[in-house]
Design a protein around this motif. Sequence first.
Motif, PDB file in Angstrom:
ATOM      1  N   ASP A  38      -7.854  10.992  17.247  1.00  0.00           N
ATOM      2  CA  ASP A  38      -8.145   9.907  16.310  1.00  0.00           C
ATOM      3  C   ASP A  38      -9.240  10.301  15.318  1.00  0.00           C
ATOM      4  OD1 ASP A  38      -7.910   7.450  15.143  1.00  0.00           O
ATOM      5  OD2 ASP A  38      -9.154   6.382  16.611  1.00  0.00           O
ATOM      6  N   ILE A  39      -8.925  11.285  14.472  1.00  0.00           N
ATOM      7  CA  ILE A  39      -9.817  11.666  13.377  1.00  0.00           C
ATOM      8  C   ILE A  39      -9.020  11.565  12.082  1.00  0.00           C
ATOM      9  CG2 ILE A  39     -11.260  13.479  12.367  1.00  0.00           C
ATOM     10  CD1 ILE A  39     -11.747  14.580  15.133  1.00  0.00           C
ATOM     11  N   ASP A  40      -9.556  10.871  11.103  1.00  0.00           N
ATOM     12  CA  ASP A  40      -8.846  10.578   9.864  1.00  0.00           C
ATOM     13  C   ASP A  40      -8.454  11.839   9.097  1.00  0.00           C
ATOM     14  OD1 ASP A  40      -9.285   9.900   6.657  1.00  0.00           O
ATOM     15  OD2 ASP A  40      -8.204   8.341   7.771  1.00  0.00           O
ATOM     16  N   GLU A 131     -19.619  10.656   8.413  1.00  0.00           N
ATOM     17  CA  GLU A 131     -18.507   9.940   9.038  1.00  0.00           C
ATOM     18  C   GLU A 131     -17.649  10.875   9.887  1.00  0.00           C
ATOM     19  OE1 GLU A 131     -15.735   7.124  10.276  1.00  0.00           O
ATOM     20  OE2 GLU A 131     -17.826   6.962   9.602  1.00  0.00           O
ATOM     21  N   GLN A 135     -16.711  10.607  13.966  1.00  0.00           N
ATOM     22  CA  GLN A 135     -15.365  10.624  14.526  1.00  0.00           C
ATOM     23  C   GLN A 135     -15.168  11.785  15.507  1.00  0.00           C
ATOM     24  OE1 GLN A 135     -12.122   9.953  11.768  1.00  0.00           O
ATOM     25  NE2 GLN A 135     -13.309   8.515  10.531  1.00  0.00           N
ATOM     26  N   THR A 139     -14.217  11.367  19.529  1.00  0.00           N
ATOM     27  CA  THR A 139     -13.089  12.091  20.109  1.00  0.00           C
ATOM     28  C   THR A 139     -13.551  12.988  21.253  1.00  0.00           C
ATOM     29  OG1 THR A 139     -11.845  12.047  18.039  1.00  0.00           O
ATOM     30  CG2 THR A 139     -11.248  13.760  19.619  1.00  0.00           C
TER      31      THR A 139
END
Length: 312
Positions: A38-40, A131, A135, A139
């Motif tokens: 779940d890392i953009d 940011e 993240q 994770t």
Amino acid sequence: MALTSLPVLSLADDKASFSQAIGESFRTFGFALVKDFDIDRGLIDQAWQLSEQFFALPEAEKRSYHDPAIGGARGYTPFGVEIAKDAKHHDLKEFWHIGRDLPEGSPLADASMPPNVWPARPDGFQDVFSELYRQFDATGATILSRIAVYLGLDEHWFDRGIEDGNSVMRLLHYPPLENVEGEAIRAGAHGDINLITLLLGAEEAGLELLGKDGSWINASPPEGAMVINVGDMLERLTNNYLPSTIHRVRNPDATRAAFSRYSMPFFLHLRSDFPIRTLPQCVSAECPDRYPVAITADDFLQQRLREIGLKK
């Protein structure tokens, strides 16, 4: 027959399945390849662009962010400073470190965890990497919770140990090479110091791990996956049950020597005052405690930083 290919695991799998799979991969290789984290993706793309722009800045400008007194803990470390433990030649790389912003008045704020340094350019550098650090951190905590389950611990066992932990995100640049035949390589054979490392894939290949049979195995992740590997702190904590595997970044062949290589590892660390003490379930008559004397995470880190040339 020697295993020569790392499995690609999905973090979207149920907790029990993923815990078992990453534990087995760690036991076999000390490494795992993981997708569905779940890392953009858009943030990652921005980070690659900003990293490339920063390392393209004039040398004098980059060096203005280098502080030898803090041993590379934050900001810029110039080309040729770091050296793998027991190596004869310095690594062919430069890098930038981003660490945790501690709460005001934190007792952990010292030379090991100084305030972050931010460059004046490129624009957006601080916002994007702050940011991305957040993240990565989240994770990493999820991965550790799955490792805890594999080790027979409560899934939250690591939570307090990594709260305000000394985790570092490294932006790495390996410049083009004029001579790929020299003895120095982009990153000499080494083990990581920390608990686990999370590494986004690089465009240019080169990451290899040392197999149990003494051969080098390609560890470059496929598109959309990252590399996770065991660090020395987790190896010590588990009495070598989970091995910290030696790895390197080999030099490219002549056709790719003119290209830079960029990578972005996140070194997940324990908090500085955490005592690294062997887990009882990792000790037996067949496997006695290799580390009967506990050591704090910061003492362990400082010892290793001296070994790799970042501290005197």
